[in-house]
Design a protein around this motif. Structure first.
Motif, PDB file in Angstrom:
ATOM      1  N   ALA A 190     -10.611  -0.065   3.766  1.00  0.00           N
ATOM      2  CA  ALA A 190      -9.312  -0.518   3.934  1.00  0.00           C
ATOM      3  C   ALA A 190      -8.862  -1.620   2.857  1.00  0.00           C
ATOM      4  O   ALA A 190      -7.995  -1.605   2.343  1.00  0.00           O
ATOM      5  CB  ALA A 190      -9.246  -1.103   5.220  1.00  0.00           C
ATOM      6  N   MET A 191      -9.771  -2.623   2.635  1.00  0.00           N
ATOM      7  CA  MET A 191      -9.500  -3.655   1.606  1.00  0.00           C
ATOM      8  C   MET A 191      -9.382  -2.969   0.246  1.00  0.00           C
ATOM      9  O   MET A 191      -8.256  -3.134  -0.521  1.00  0.00           O
ATOM     10  CB  MET A 191     -10.608  -4.631   1.659  1.00  0.00           C
ATOM     11  N   ALA A 192     -10.170  -1.921   0.029  1.00  0.00           N
ATOM     12  CA  ALA A 192     -10.165  -1.354  -1.315  1.00  0.00           C
ATOM     13  C   ALA A 192      -8.920  -0.524  -1.439  1.00  0.00           C
ATOM     14  O   ALA A 192      -8.159  -0.694  -2.526  1.00  0.00           O
ATOM     15  CB  ALA A 192     -11.518  -0.578  -1.530  1.00  0.00           C
ATOM     16  N   TRP A 193      -8.478   0.221  -0.501  1.00  0.00           N
ATOM     17  CA  TRP A 193      -7.262   0.933  -0.710  1.00  0.00           C
ATOM     18  C   TRP A 193      -5.978   0.030  -0.675  1.00  0.00           C
ATOM     19  O   TRP A 193      -4.848   0.443  -1.154  1.00  0.00           O
ATOM     20  CB  TRP A 193      -7.170   1.995   0.695  1.00  0.00           C
ATOM     21  N   GLY A 194      -6.233  -1.287   0.259  1.00  0.00           N
ATOM     22  CA  GLY A 194      -5.015  -2.247   0.203  1.00  0.00           C
ATOM     23  C   GLY A 194      -4.562  -2.615  -1.351  1.00  0.00           C
ATOM     24  O   GLY A 194      -3.588  -2.896  -1.682  1.00  0.00           O
ATOM     25  N   THR A 600      -7.542 -12.573   4.595  1.00  0.00           N
ATOM     26  CA  THR A 600      -6.236 -13.047   5.110  1.00  0.00           C
ATOM     27  C   THR A 600      -5.913 -14.110   4.218  1.00  0.00           C
ATOM     28  O   THR A 600      -4.810 -14.557   4.004  1.00  0.00           O
ATOM     29  CB  THR A 600      -6.499 -13.622   6.606  1.00  0.00           C
ATOM     30  N   ASN A 601      -6.904 -14.997   3.623  1.00  0.00           N
ATOM     31  CA  ASN A 601      -6.736 -16.016   2.703  1.00  0.00           C
ATOM     32  C   ASN A 601      -6.271 -15.374   1.214  1.00  0.00           C
ATOM     33  O   ASN A 601      -5.974 -16.241   0.542  1.00  0.00           O
ATOM     34  CB  ASN A 601      -7.837 -17.151   2.733  1.00  0.00           C
ATOM     35  N   GLY A 602      -6.128 -14.273   1.279  1.00  0.00           N
ATOM     36  CA  GLY A 602      -5.899 -13.741  -0.141  1.00  0.00           C
ATOM     37  C   GLY A 602      -6.675 -13.538  -1.137  1.00  0.00           C
ATOM     38  O   GLY A 602      -6.386 -13.512  -2.448  1.00  0.00           O
ATOM     39  N   ASN A 603      -7.976 -13.728  -0.944  1.00  0.00           N
ATOM     40  CA  ASN A 603      -8.986 -13.958  -1.792  1.00  0.00           C
ATOM     41  C   ASN A 603      -9.752 -12.264  -1.947  1.00  0.00           C
ATOM     42  O   ASN A 603     -10.929 -12.318  -1.515  1.00  0.00           O
ATOM     43  CB  ASN A 603     -10.216 -14.929  -1.384  1.00  0.00           C
TER      44      ASN A 603
END
Lengths: 636, 364
Positions: A190-194, A600-603
């Motif tokens: 999910a993060m990678a696709w984000g 969530t912190n954008g890191n």
């Protein structure tokens, strides 16, 4: 002369026949539990008499000390009382893992405040559920799940057919590759696709702009399409794993008969092959549909930013994002999703009843393999493409993301190792890593032991209470992680202070065991039911007690399934997010929670580093699991 | 000492009675077969002797020890009965080698290690599997698994060997071979054996005595010859092959010896003499059992040959089986089957002769 062979042994071991002539009350009950159970139901007085009769027969004066001790140990392993106590203990454990959180949910949905606080009973929670917005949410939930199930099914069938029934090259390796996405925690992809599909700085859009020169961003994962696409990456390998054996184990003579009747290859596929595996297909599709409804990560990452609400994210938001948290509403919605799941399960039972064609008979058929000629490279390419899109792209993104200073700015002078240093120097990462490993090892082991015991009782015995045990172990299956998380949250908060579970790592452990139990019972049940009763009885007849039989025969034969189940449960724990995010507290964070916090912190850069570590773990465990399966095939 | 006694043994599953009132005595060294169609209670009986199932009525003793008594509530579980058993599926544990499989009964009895090795190899040698000790069990053929199962059942010299349809999973040729080998081994070692099968030829070839069961009851106990030639009832008679059963009326009865009588009977269009177990009154109706292989062709001229039964009929069907020829003959409207020598000359109209010693009267 042969007589002497027998007599010789008689003389050599005179104690044997003597010792074996001593029945004890205990052995009666471990003999064949099912029948004793039956006898107890039919003739309660007689069985009671039986105990006293045995006591009369027993003459302790004549039993040697060792034999007496052994007899006493046997009392421990199988008297009626200890068995009842064992079953009761199991019922208590399972009730704590399933009924307790469920009843907390019910209480919470009917009470204006969380448990333990003053309030009144009312139906406000359910009233709040009945809004127009929530109808849209319900339609979203069902619609998204349906929209991802059908295309996934088509691709899964295609992959299963390619890998089981054609002469595509490197099928063994391809099978490992196309099933890999299922084992990667969804939060990572999910993060990678984000990052890949980000409309502003996503790599795919950058590539498109670089190739075409335009400034449009055609790809936006924060959309219905993004949610569905992300779910499909899991549904396809999931369904593939469920249906590929149906393709493989089919009796080839059924298809050959159709060919002999004059049907073409395609017609045979349509009218025989596909219809024979229809039960397997429909149950795979229904399971996938259920998982779509329970899914949390995809709508959380891609739906919520775009304002697309589904039930699971709504429960999460009403507790985590609103102040004060809307507990009563959240629990009421939980019952909506459980009712929905129950409805689907009932539908499934009705649909699949009597439709179980036994084409998968356990016989070692070698299905006919279709010669594709030049086309086999096309099917090969299809499988490789699938792997590339679902694994190489996201993992590549994580890899790239981990080495550049800022996400989205890929220039040579931005290359850095600082994120690795930051992650490895962060105590939070190590704590999360330690917690995940600890919970994974302990959780998977305990879950499998519990599942093994429950499965043994429900498959191999006819003990009283086994239905209850079976149902209780299955119950968490109706509860998505987020729902179970809410139930446990209150359940643990209400416990007396002497039992410090709330806010500790124990809370996560218990939730993971509860979530994993249905799977472990399933795995162990099928392992036990493949073992014939002869194998167990043969051991008893030849002198082994119940415990000896368990150790030497049942556990020895079922351990490969145990190992496979263990790895599956471990994967489940490693990827679990929805219950963890509700139950963790400072000090008991797991990796998925650490990831979510960083994200969530954008890191995004440190997320990439941790994600890569997790992928390495996944590949390692998957490799071990495949080794175990291979070893098992060669011994059985 | 290693004889088995079953007294009025019954087993009920709820209201269904799987076995009712079985009385049986197996003598030391004897090979007794429980024979019957599937569902007749033979396997349940065997499992009750094994201790895998508890009898709900009656008493079972092995040697001079009562192992199960429903009235007293006594029940010795399977592992304390010291029996050997060969299962229908062989139940060879797939996670062990041949050696480990056979050694298992000794290991659970805590036999010293050197003893185990010697006895396992001895048992394997007996079943001619000595060279296979270190093979993994799943790498064996059906016949080999069968031998291992027998070795495992024999290795601790059980008082009694139980066999539950051990040959039914083998192909026909191997079945005959294994059956003969096992019978030879059983005779040499003089092991008391209780054997279950539904195959009547197997039962006859192997057994000292056969127990014919149907619907949970014993129909007859006797040597294979007795059961085949002098069945107690029509059910037993028809269970072995397909005998001809001719309705007849008793004309006279005479005692031949102990429990053997000679009956003069009259059928439709024929009269003659047959044997029976029990005396019959005049005008009683009986069924005369005639095995197809006991029918001979005779010349029309030599009709009067003592008391043997003479019948005339028309051949309506004939099929060649190599050693013999099966012929269906229409005798006054009812059909008879006869197995004749393959080379016997056959005309359309034939006269049949049945020796009085081979005709057996059954109560109808």
């Amino acid at each position: 002369m042969e007589r002497s062979w027998q007599e010789k042994a008689e003389c050599a071991n005179p104690a044997r026949s003597f010792a074996s002539a001593k029945p004890t009350g205990a052995e009666k009950f471990c003999a064949r539990p099912s029948l004793i159970e039956l006898a107890e139901n039919l003739y309660p007085q007689q069985v009671n008499m039986a105990i006293s009769a045995d006591e009369r027969v027993e003459d302790p004066g004549r039993v040697p000390f060792a034999a007496g001790l052994r007899a006493r140990l046997r009392v421990l392993e199988g008297t009626a009382a200890s068995r009842t106590a064992g079953v009761a203990l199991l019922v208590v454990i399972l009730a704590f893992l399933s009924i307790y959180p469920l009843s907390m949910l019910l209480y919470g949905s009917l009470h204006s405040t969380p448990p333990g606080m003053a309030g009144v009973f009312n139906l406000d929670g359910y009233q709040a559920v009945l809004t127009r917005q929530n109808l849209v949410m319900l339609l979203n939930t069902v619609g998204i799940s349906l929209a991802k199930t059908f295309p996934s099914l088509v691709i899964a069938v295609l992959l299963a057919w390619i890998l089981a029934r054609t002469d595509t090259p490197f099928r063994g390796a391809l099978e490992v590759l196309v099933t890999l996405p299922f084992f990667i925690p969804p939060i990572l992809t999910a993060m990678a696709w984000g990052m890949l599909g980000n409309p502003q700085v996503g790599l795919l859009n950058q590539l498109y702009q670089w190739a075409t020169g335009s400034s449009n961003s055609p790809i936006n994962v924060y959309s219905y399409g993004g949610v569905i696409w992300h779910m499909m990456q899991y549904s396809i390998p999931f369904m593939f794993l469920l249906i590929v054996d149906a393709f493989r184990a089919m009796d080839p003579s059924l298809e050959e008969a159709a060919r002999m009747c004059g049907a073409s290859r395609w017609r045979t596929f349509r009218t025989v092959t596909l219809l024979l595996i229809l039960p397997a297909l429909s149950s795979a599709a229904i399971l996938s549909f259920i998982r779509g409804i329970e899914n949390f990560e995809s709508p959380l990452f891609f739906g919520s930013p775009a304002g697309i609400r589904v039930i699971t994210t709504d429960i999460y938001d009403s507790i985590n994002q609103r102040s004060p948290p809307q507990y009563q509403y959240a629990t009421a919605v939980s019952f909506v999703i459980m009712a929905l799941l129950l409805l689907i399960v009932l539908l499934q039972w009705k649909l699949l009843r009597g439709r179980n064609f036994t084409t998968v008979s356990g016989k070692g058929y070698s299905p006919t393999v279709m010669k594709l000629g030049k086309w086999r490279w096309a099917t090969f390419a299809f499988c490789v493409l699938f792997f590339a899109v679902t694994v190489v792209l996201p993992v590549g993104q994580l890899l790239i993301g981990s080495f550049f200073k800022f996400f989205g700015f890929y220039q040579w002078d931005m290359l850095t190792l600082e994120h690795y240093r930051a992650v490895f120097g962060s105590s939070e990462f190590w704590r999360g890593f330690g917690n995940t490993m600890l919970l994974g090892l302990a959780g998977a082991s305990l879950t499998m032991v519990l599942g093994g015991v429950v499965a043994y009782i429900s498959v191999r015995t006819k003990w009283r209470g086994r239905m209850l045990i079976d149902v209780m172990a299955w119950l968490p299956w109706m509860m998505p992680g987020i729902v179970l998380g809410v139930g446990f949250l209150w359940g643990f908060a209400l416990l007396p202070h002497a039992i410090p579970i709330y806010g500790t790592i124990w809370a996560l452990l218990l939730a993971y065991i509860s979530l994993g139990t249905p799977l472990s019972v399933q795995v162990m049940s099928s392992a036990y039911s493949q073992l014939s009763y002869d194998i167990e009885e043969c051991s008893r007849v030849h002198g082994a007690s119940w415990l000896q039989t368990m150790r030497h025969i049942m556990i020895a034969l079922a351990w490969p399934s145990f190992a496979v189940g263990w790895v599956l449960v471990f994967f489940g724990i490693m990827r679990e997010l929805s219950a963890s995010v509700l139950l963790y507290s400072v000090g008991s964070e797991v990796l998925s929670v650490v990831l979510l916090k960083l994200w969530t912190n954008g890191n995004a850069e440190q997320v990439s580093v941790i994600g890569l570590m997790m992928i390495v773990l996944v590949v390692l465990f998957r490799w071990v699991q495949l080794k175990v399966i291979k070893a098992r095939i060669s011994t059985l | 000492m290693s004889n088995v006694v079953l007294e009025k043994v019954s087993r009920n599953f709820g209201k269904f009675s799987a076995v009712s009132g079985v009385d049986l005595r197996v003598n030391e060294g004897e090979f007794v077969t429980l024979l019957g169609p599937s569902g007749c209670g033979k396997t349940t009986t065997l499992r009750m002797v094994a201790g895998l199932e508890q009898n709900t009525g009656g008493r079972i003793s092995i040697g001079d020890r009562v192992v199960s008594d429903a009235e007293r509530g006594l029940f010795v579980p399977a592992e304390r009965r010291a029996l050997g058993m060969v299962f229908q599926s062989y139940a060879i544990w797939p996670h062990m080698t041949v050696f480990d499989n056979v050694a298992y009964p000794l290991r659970v009895r805590r036999t010293p290690r050197p003893d185990i090795r010697a006895r396992v190899l001895e048992a394997l040698r007996l079943v001619e599997m000595g060279d296979y000790a270190d093979r993994p069990a799943p790498a064996l053929s059906g016949g080999q698994q069968q031998r291992v199962a027998i070795a495992r059942a024999l290795v601790f010299e059980p008082a009694l060997l139980l066999l539950d349809e051990p040959l039914s999973n083998l192909d026909a040729r191997l079945r005959a071979q294994m059956g003969a080998e096992f019978r030879a081994l059983q005779k040499r070692l003089q092991i008391t054996s209780l054997y279950v099968t539904h195959d009547q030829e197997e039962a006859m070839a192997l057994s000292d005595r056969i127990v014919v069961m149907q619907a949970g009851r014993v129909l007859q106990i006797g040597t294979p010859e007795e059961i085949y030639q002098r069945p107690l009832s029509q059910a037993v008679a028809t269970f072995f092959g397909s005998p001809n059963l001719l309705p007849a009326t008793v004309v006279a009865c005479a005692r031949l010896g102990e429990s053997q009588f000679e009956l003069s009977v009259r059928g439709s269009g024929w009269a003659g003499v047959c044997r029976a177990r029990e005396a019959a009154v005049k005008d009683a109706t009986v069924l005369v059992m005639v095995r197809p292989e006991n029918i001979r062709l005779v010349d029309r001229a030599s009709r009067d040959t003592g008391g043997s039964i003479i019948l005339s009929g028309r051949v309506i069907d004939s099929s060649f089986h190599g050693a013999r020829r099966s012929v269906t003959i229409d005798v006054g409207g009812s059909l008879m089957k006869a197995d004749l020598p393959a080379m016997a000359p056959l005309s359309e109209l034939v006269t049949l002769n049945i020796d009085e010693r081979t005709a057996w009267a059954l109560a109808s």
